[in-house]
Write an enzyme that holds these catalytic residues in place. Structure first.
Site, PDB file in Angstrom:
ATOM      1  N   ASP A  68     -12.553  38.775  35.040  1.00  0.00           N
ATOM      2  CA  ASP A  68     -11.358  39.519  35.494  1.00  0.00           C
ATOM      3  C   ASP A  68     -11.789  40.764  35.590  1.00  0.00           C
ATOM      4  OD1 ASP A  68      -8.275  38.261  36.279  1.00  0.00           O
ATOM      5  OD2 ASP A  68      -9.693  39.612  37.582  1.00  0.00           O
TER       6      ASP A  68
HETATM    7  C1  GLC Z   1      -7.833  41.075  39.523  1.00  0.00           C
HETATM    8  C2  GLC Z   1      -6.875  39.952  39.586  1.00  0.00           C
HETATM    9  C3  GLC Z   1      -8.293  38.922  40.302  1.00  0.00           C
HETATM   10  C4  GLC Z   1      -9.515  39.320  42.184  1.00  0.00           C
HETATM   11  C5  GLC Z   1      -9.985  40.648  40.434  1.00  0.00           C
HETATM   12  C6  GLC Z   1     -11.274  41.151  41.524  1.00  0.00           C
HETATM   13  O1  GLC Z   1      -7.309  41.866  39.008  1.00  0.00           O
HETATM   14  O2  GLC Z   1      -7.288  38.901  38.697  1.00  0.00           O
HETATM   15  O3  GLC Z   1      -7.963  38.342  41.125  1.00  0.00           O
HETATM   16  O4  GLC Z   1     -10.178  39.157  42.157  1.00  0.00           O
HETATM   17  O5  GLC Z   1      -9.622  41.762  40.405  1.00  0.00           O
HETATM   18  O6  GLC Z   1     -10.010  41.972  42.192  1.00  0.00           O
END
Ligand code: GLC
Length: 742
Positions: A266
């Site tokens: 993430d």
């Molecule tokens: C965010 C979220 C995740 C998302 C990613 C890209 O922090 O936790 O669900 O897909 O970053 O945007």
């Protein structure tokens, strides 16, 4: 490309060129503009470094992505195309209900169709991968991201997660390179939905048994459905952040679940292991992540700045880099990007598909099916557009365009159908009279939301808004209150300790109730809210969550009866936040509370019921359904047998309706304590008044399996109860015995 060509390519690449493929940066670092879904400053990158990266996120649109891809391939030593990734969570340009609302449809077919539309719109906008389905089990409505889950039940989340994967990736006979197909991404692996206190990013303290029983099942189902990517979660479980958890990634995900696709972290989660306190610095964070099996480092410089040194210093085997890069190249190849790096990217197709009539119609149908009718005293609903009555629509959501969830971008608010527009179109030419009053802003002055929020009113303005609303209520036969939390009080970073609608809106409801008791309340929310003060003052309550582009039309369809409500709660509605966690599949305890209130030495509270306000699976229709006693095809079951459980469901009301018939099982005694109910089947039936229909479910031994006292995944002989009913409170059951396995 053939596999051997990929292998040849990998052999030719330098270590830096290979590591470049393992780095993902936000599009705003490549060109101006772009969407931020995390801190903007987690990456500093040189032009030379950015020329080697393997993927970007949060840039969208055929024109810009076509140009970026063209420039990028031209500048790359092996002309390897970029992967374009984006959070297409509940639609792209046609915004669908938030996933929590889609969960309330209990309909894999509808969820798959919505995901298919999302994929088609995302594909023509140049997107190759969506960061969806989010399959985190959620049982704490204080957490802001419950809106992004399909709810509290692992079985339902698994069914709907598989449906989303089929919608995105095109189903079992399709290949990722097929037109309109994008790769899904299972997230957030794992158990991100159980943070302590409902506080986003917080530690998760659940047993391995609960972890496996209630949190891993949905991810596993989506892996088995062929989802091509998995995202590691921010949280720690068992006191190890997921991106560093070798047991979780290599043993559970790769070995047990058999996942052989790409694992992406993430947003900056690799670098954040320093903040977690398990990495001394970014270099150690990179080492922990690659050893755990993270293939792509999203928006951190850990891999970019340290992986090559770690290999050259002999701390990390280059084999691990090669394995990760091969998985990334294979995903690009499966998407057909080596042959056609632009895939479905097309400005012309964008104009044709974005929010087109067909997509809007599906969004309208999905929204209506996601609404949950919680109360309808005296059949106040449906409203009659041919009456000579006066309806007053009052509240900050009556004319609001922000009816979409917090993961809806690059949405255009002007595309949204407001309640006023929907009701206006519905009632034009009819005798009913409709008046409108805002009553108050969405939020009290000074309330905090995730993003910026401004509604400037003077004290005089506020008083006038309130007075106008109360006057409108005085003259109306029926009032429809349009209330709810703000979309930016939910979503990532949107956890709330107080889960109520803003106090100014409650005050508006109280003032209106003083002059009119014929109140329908429509509630917008990204989570279950504390709602007793609302339900007590309303004869009818319709939960519409965040319904998306066609919200106003769908609400008008249901309020005026052109569409009967059929939604069922995908998450328990508590009486108060003090009951959290409260969900239907809890345990009986040694001192069960049989009445819900506190009497003597038993499970419960001195000052609150143990019962929810409305249970999982609950939802009314405009008609009524009756269930016959359950019949079982046999009373004893051997391992290889199937039992058929049957009921007759009858429409005993005066209009057609759709009932979501739910099958729950209970293992009366096990080598570990077992939930009081477990959802194991759902069937939707539409019945005309007076019509009855037999509904049958097949019960197999596989549905009875669980992790026993020794953590073996088995079924155990003994007594089981079969419940079939309208919600998780169903109390009519039949019993069968699973015989001792020979
Ligand atoms: C965010 C979220 C995740 C998302 C990613 C890209 O922090 O936790 O669900 O897909 O970053 O945007």
């Amino acid at each position: 490309m053939e596999q051997r060509q990929l292998e040849n390519l990998l052999r030719e690449m330098t270590l830096e060129e290979k590591i470049g493929q393992m780095v993902q940066i936000s599009g705003h670092l490549l060109t101006e503009g772009g969407i931020l879904t995390g801190p903007a400053d987690t990456v500093e990158i040189t032009g030379e470094q950015s020329a080697l990266i393997g993927s970007i996120l949060n840039k969208v649109g055929a024109k810009s992505l076509h140009r970026i891809q063209e420039e990028y391939i031209a500048g790359h030593p092996y002309h390897i195309p970029l992967l374009m990734m984006f959070d297409v969570i509940n639609g792209m340009e046609t915004i669908f209900p938030i996933p929590l609302a889609q969960g309330c449809t209990f309909s894999p077919e509808l969820v798959e169709a919505a995901a298919r539309v999302a994929a088609k719109e995302a594909a023509v906008a140049g997107i190759h991968v969506t960061f969806s389905p989010m399959l985190d089990t959620v049982r704490d409505p204080r957490w802001g991201r419950v809106m992004e889950s399909t709810g509290e039940d692992p079985w339902l989340n698994a069914e709907l997660g598989k449906a989303m994967v089929r919608g995105y990736q095109g189903g079992e006979n399709e290949v990722l390179s097929g037109a309109g197909n994008i790769s899904g991404c299972i997230k957030h692996f794992a158990a991100y939905g159980a943070p302590e206190g409902g506080r986003d990013y917080d530690n998760v303290e659940i047993s391995e048994r609960t972890f496996r029983e209630d949190y891993l099942r949905a991810y596993q189902a989506a892996v088995e459905e062929g989802c091509a990517m998995v995202m590691t979660s921010f949280n720690s479980w068992n006191r190890i952040p997921s991106s560093a958890n070798r047991w979780l990634m290599r043993k559970v995900l790769r070995e047990e679940m058999g996942f052989d696709g790409v694992v992406i972290s993430d947003y900056a989660a690799v670098a954040e292991m320093v903040s977690h306190g398990i990495a001394e610095d970014s270099r150690e964070a990179a080492k922990l992540a690659i050893m755990a099996g993270v293939d792509i480092d999203m928006m951190s410089t850990a891999y970019l700045n340290h992986l090559a040194d770690l290999v050259r210093d002999g701390e990390v085997e280059e084999r691990l880099i090669d394995e990760a890069v091969m998985r990334i190249l294979k995903l690009k190849n499966d998407l057909g990007l080596f042959e056609n790096p632009f895939k479905d990217c097309s400005e012309e197709k964008e104009r044709e598909l974005f929010a087109c009539v067909e997509h809007r119609e599906l969004a309208r149908k999905a929204a209506a099916a996601s609404f949950v009718l919680l109360k309808n005293e005296g059949k106040l609903l449906p409203l009659d557009k041919q009456s000579r009555k006066t309806l007053a629509f009052i509240g900050p959501y009556a004319e609001n365009t922000e009816l979409y969830g917090s993961w809806s971008f690059p949405v255009k608010p002007e595309r949204t159908v407001t309640i006023r527009q929907g009701v206006g179109q519905k009632t034009v030419g009819n005798s009913v009279k409709v008046v409108w009053a805002k009553g108050c802003p969405v939020l009290n002055e000074g309330m905090v939301t995730r993003m910026k929020y401004r509604e400037d009113y003077t004290e005089i303005d506020l008083n006038r808004l309130m007075d106008d609303a109360v006057n409108a209520a005085k003259t109306a036969d029926t009032v429809v209150m349009c209330l709810g939390e703000h979309r930016d009080q939910t979503g990532e970073g949107g956890s709330r300790a107080v889960i109520r609608i803003p106090e100014n809106q409650l005050e508006l409801l109280k003032r209106v109730r003083q002059v009119n008791d014929n109140i329908v309340t429509v509630i917008f929310s990204g989570r279950p809210l504390e709602m007793e003060e609302i339900t007590e003052r309303s004869k009818a309550v319709l939960m519409v969550w965040m319904p998306g582009t066609e919200g106003g039309n769908a609400i008008a369809d249901v309020l005026f009866g052109d569409t009967a409500p059929e939604g069922k709660l995908s998450m328990t509605l508590p009486r108060s936040a003090g009951q959290i966690p409260i969900y239907y599949s809890q345990f009986r305890t040694g001192r069960p509370n049989r009445t819900g209130t506190k009497i003597g030495f038993c499970n419960g509270y001195l000052d609150e019921s143990t019962k929810p306000l409305y249970p999982f699976g609950f939802g009314l229709s405009y008609t009524a359904f009756d269930y016959s006693p359950i019949t079982l095809s046999r009373k004893e079951m051997k391992k290889e047998d199937t039992i058929t459980a049957t009921v007759t469901v009858s429409n005993i009301g005066d209009c057609a309706g759709t009932e979501t018939v739910q099958l729950y099982l209970r293992d009366v005694k096990g080598s570990v304590i077992r939930p009081m109910k477990m959802l194991r089947g759902v069937q939707k039936v539409t019945l005309q008044p007076g019509e009855g229909r037999e509904v049958s479910f097949a019960i197999t031994e596989e549905m009875l399996e669980f992790y026993d006292a020794d953590m073996n995944y088995v079924s155990e002989p003994g007594l089981f109860r079969v419940f079939i009913g309208t919600d998780s409170g169903a109390d009519n059951y039949a019993e069968f015995t699973l015989m001792q396995h020979k």
